[in-house]
Design a protein around this motif. Structure first.
Motif, PDB file in Angstrom:
ATOM      1  N   MET A   1     -26.865  26.844  66.665  1.00  0.00           N
ATOM      2  CA  MET A   1     -26.467  27.733  66.417  1.00  0.00           C
ATOM      3  C   MET A   1     -26.428  27.578  64.803  1.00  0.00           C
ATOM      4  O   MET A   1     -25.373  27.202  64.569  1.00  0.00           O
ATOM      5  N   ARG A   2     -26.644  28.906  64.091  1.00  0.00           N
ATOM      6  CA  ARG A   2     -26.486  28.936  62.936  1.00  0.00           C
ATOM      7  C   ARG A   2     -26.021  29.968  62.961  1.00  0.00           C
ATOM      8  O   ARG A   2     -26.327  31.206  63.067  1.00  0.00           O
ATOM      9  N   ARG A   3     -24.969  29.932  62.410  1.00  0.00           N
ATOM     10  CA  ARG A   3     -23.107  31.189  62.253  1.00  0.00           C
ATOM     11  C   ARG A   3     -24.102  31.939  60.736  1.00  0.00           C
ATOM     12  O   ARG A   3     -24.081  31.480  59.854  1.00  0.00           O
ATOM     13  N   ASN A   4     -24.205  32.933  60.585  1.00  0.00           N
ATOM     14  CA  ASN A   4     -24.378  33.591  59.714  1.00  0.00           C
ATOM     15  C   ASN A   4     -23.160  34.993  60.136  1.00  0.00           C
ATOM     16  O   ASN A   4     -22.831  35.655  60.581  1.00  0.00           O
ATOM     17  N   GLU A   5     -22.224  34.865  58.804  1.00  0.00           N
ATOM     18  CA  GLU A   5     -21.500  35.504  58.465  1.00  0.00           C
ATOM     19  C   GLU A   5     -20.799  36.671  57.457  1.00  0.00           C
ATOM     20  O   GLU A   5     -21.345  36.276  56.633  1.00  0.00           O
ATOM     21  N   PHE A   6     -20.767  38.047  57.727  1.00  0.00           N
ATOM     22  CA  PHE A   6     -20.813  38.935  56.573  1.00  0.00           C
ATOM     23  C   PHE A   6     -19.056  40.357  57.505  1.00  0.00           C
ATOM     24  O   PHE A   6     -19.566  40.574  58.402  1.00  0.00           O
ATOM     25  N   ASP A   7     -19.323  41.027  56.363  1.00  0.00           N
ATOM     26  CA  ASP A   7     -18.539  42.039  56.367  1.00  0.00           C
ATOM     27  C   ASP A   7     -19.415  43.873  56.274  1.00  0.00           C
ATOM     28  O   ASP A   7     -20.045  43.590  55.136  1.00  0.00           O
ATOM     29  N   ALA A   8     -19.090  44.092  57.752  1.00  0.00           N
ATOM     30  CA  ALA A   8     -19.814  45.178  57.199  1.00  0.00           C
ATOM     31  C   ALA A   8     -19.189  46.626  58.228  1.00  0.00           C
ATOM     32  O   ALA A   8     -18.695  46.251  58.921  1.00  0.00           O
ATOM     33  N   ILE A   9     -19.511  47.701  57.725  1.00  0.00           N
ATOM     34  CA  ILE A   9     -18.959  48.940  59.221  1.00  0.00           C
ATOM     35  C   ILE A   9     -17.097  48.858  59.472  1.00  0.00           C
ATOM     36  O   ILE A   9     -16.554  49.239  60.152  1.00  0.00           O
ATOM     37  N   GLY A  10     -16.584  48.270  58.402  1.00  0.00           N
ATOM     38  CA  GLY A  10     -15.615  47.998  58.486  1.00  0.00           C
ATOM     39  C   GLY A  10     -14.582  46.949  58.916  1.00  0.00           C
ATOM     40  O   GLY A  10     -13.503  46.905  59.763  1.00  0.00           O
ATOM     41  N   THR A  11     -15.639  45.948  59.970  1.00  0.00           N
ATOM     42  CA  THR A  11     -15.509  44.731  60.608  1.00  0.00           C
ATOM     43  C   THR A  11     -16.225  43.391  59.677  1.00  0.00           C
ATOM     44  O   THR A  11     -16.996  43.649  58.978  1.00  0.00           O
ATOM     45  N   HIS A  12     -16.058  42.614  60.552  1.00  0.00           N
ATOM     46  CA  HIS A  12     -16.154  41.401  60.282  1.00  0.00           C
ATOM     47  C   HIS A  12     -17.312  40.476  61.078  1.00  0.00           C
ATOM     48  O   HIS A  12     -16.577  40.970  62.048  1.00  0.00           O
ATOM     49  N   TRP A  13     -18.716  40.583  61.220  1.00  0.00           N
ATOM     50  CA  TRP A  13     -19.472  40.561  61.507  1.00  0.00           C
ATOM     51  C   TRP A  13     -19.443  38.551  62.051  1.00  0.00           C
ATOM     52  O   TRP A  13     -19.557  38.399  60.789  1.00  0.00           O
ATOM     53  N   CYS A  14     -20.669  38.069  63.111  1.00  0.00           N
ATOM     54  CA  CYS A  14     -20.693  37.069  63.631  1.00  0.00           C
ATOM     55  C   CYS A  14     -21.713  37.013  64.140  1.00  0.00           C
ATOM     56  O   CYS A  14     -21.617  37.083  65.029  1.00  0.00           O
TER      57      CYS A  14
END
Lengths: 290, 150
Positions: A1-14
């Motif tokens: 799996m290729r993991r992509n992380e970022f912050d948006a709408i007040g939380t952390h996305w993965c």
């Protein structure tokens, strides 16, 4: 799996995408996702001054929301009716006055109970008529819905195996039906888990008052008592729809699980304030017990 | 403590057959005072269970018993789904403090309580709980904590 992380709408996305996708393709899909999240945020975020809901909080009138509003507002109405008004998108001003406002002041001002839905708002599909200015809050189901929207976008790119995790609310799909082991976080100790859910091609959402908490409040507010519920420490819901799972975690703070199960297809686990556990028979997973 | 445990065990042993078998002969919304369970009490559980198909629903009753402190009662409701007990709720109705202690212990005995294990000791792909917060929220929280401590 290729993991992509970022912050948006007040939380952390993965967001996990298949390792077989080349880097350029991943970049393209992730760009589409980020743009789509921005559109959602600009419509529904009560934490930004340029959003649609902020505009709606300033004047009565007819508002045409994007077409994606219709399913979410329909779910909100169902939950509103099933919880005798306890789950309501009209809670925005009370939450803001409790201190969970656009600048995260976390300072409590005098609060007022939200008005009954039918007194101030008429919804027809994605068209909303407001009889007075209202600060809407879609915190109960909005994140789950956005996870579904992002997932649909991923599937529209022909990708069938992926995981979308927004701060612990997760939609997971796997072509070979491989299970995802999701730790169920201890409501008082974030370095521990109290069980493991086994997710196969479904969504899981959790709700607890331990992180988004200040003073005697957290992000869940009982519109009748204007206090945050304390009788339940944490709730998890597993369902096919992330939006439904997300909305039900809040609904379970206020309504009988059996009543909700007669309307929605889902499994649940509830940890009460004494750490006793109530779970549906079909909840996929195990719990650690004393 | 040993004494308490023994007495609670006796209480549990005494109450459970009455409670469980009581439901076999009750219909939902029957009068809680129904005491038709006495005759059924000698029927083995498995035999009794296989002889009936139950209507799904929540069955409630009040069980009365004598304690050294006098007469006491305990409210019990059992939820059946597909002939399986999926939920049990006990309402404590103790009259004196000693009975309250025993009823607390009884309730603690049937409930499931969860305990934590360190994340490092459990094989996991993900963790779900309350949503992770943004840095802005965490900063705001730190700021009010600092103010409170000042």
């Amino acid at each position: 799996m290729r993991r992509n992380e970022f912050d948006a709408i007040g939380t952390h996305w993965c967001i996990d995408l298949p390792a077989t996708l080349d880097a350029q393709r991943v970049e393209f899909v992730m760009k589409r996702i980020r743009d789509r999240i921005e559109v959602f945020d600009k419509t529904y975020s009560r934490f930004r001054s340029d959003s649609m809901v902020t505009v709606m909080s300033r004047a009565a009138g007819r508002y045409e929301l994007p077409s994606d509003a219709a399913p979410m507002l329909a779910l909100y109405r169902k939950l509103y009716d099933l919880t005798a008004g306890s789950v309501t998108p009209l809670i925005g001003q009370a939450l803001s006055d409790a201190g969970y406002d656009a600048s995260y002041s976390l300072k409590t001002k005098p609060m007022m109970a939200p008005k009954p839905w039918d007194d101030v708002m008429r919804v027809s599909g994605s068209v909303v008529d407001l009889a007075e200015p209202v600060l809407l809050d879609v915190g109960a189901a909005g994140k789950g819905y956005l996870i579904d929207i992002v997932s649909d976008l991923i599937e529209s790119e022909g990708i069938r195996s992926y995981c979308v995790d927004a701060g612990g609310d997760i939609r997971y799909r796997n072509e070979t039906a491989e299970a995802l082991r999701v730790g169920l976080e201890h409501p008082m100790n974030t370095s521990q888990v109290i069980g493991v859910a086994t997710l196969v091609n479904r969504s899981i959402c959790g709700s607890a008052g331990n992180r988004r908490a200040w003073g005697t409040f957290n992000h869940i507010l009982d519109p009748q008592s204007l206090t945050s519920p304390k009788h339940i420490l944490t709730v998890w819901v597993v369902a096919d729809s992330t939006m439904v799972a997300d909305g039900l975690t809040t609904a379970l703070m206020f309504a009988d699980p059996n009543a909700l199960q007669s309307v929605f297809d889902f499994e649940y686990a509830i940890v009460h304030e004494d750490f006793s556990l109530t779970r549906s028979e079909g909840f996929p997973g195990e719990f650690f017990q004393s | 403590m040993q004494n308490t445990v023994q007495r609670v065990s006796i209480l549990v042993a005494a109450l459970l057959p009455v409670v469980v078998l009581g439901f076999f002969v009750m219909k939902p919304k029957d009068s809680p005072q129904s005491s038709t369970s006495v005759a059924a009490a000698t029927v083995p559980l498995t035999a009794a269970a296989s002889a009936f198909t139950f209507t799904n629903g929540t069955y409630s009753t009040t069980v009365s018993y004598s304690s050294p402190g006098g007469a006491d009662s305990l409210g019990v409701s059992v939820t059946l789904k597909g002939d399986v007990i999926v939920d049990v709720a006990v309402t404590e109705m103790a009259n004196d403090p000693a009975s309250q202690t025993f009823q607390d212990a009884f309730v603690a005995g049937y409930k499931t309580f969860v305990v934590g294990k360190n994340i490092a000791d459990v094989q996991l792909s993900k963790v779900s709980g309350s949503s992770l917060t943004s840095q802005a929220f965490n900063d705001a929280l730190s700021a009010i904590k600092t103010q409170a401590e000042a």
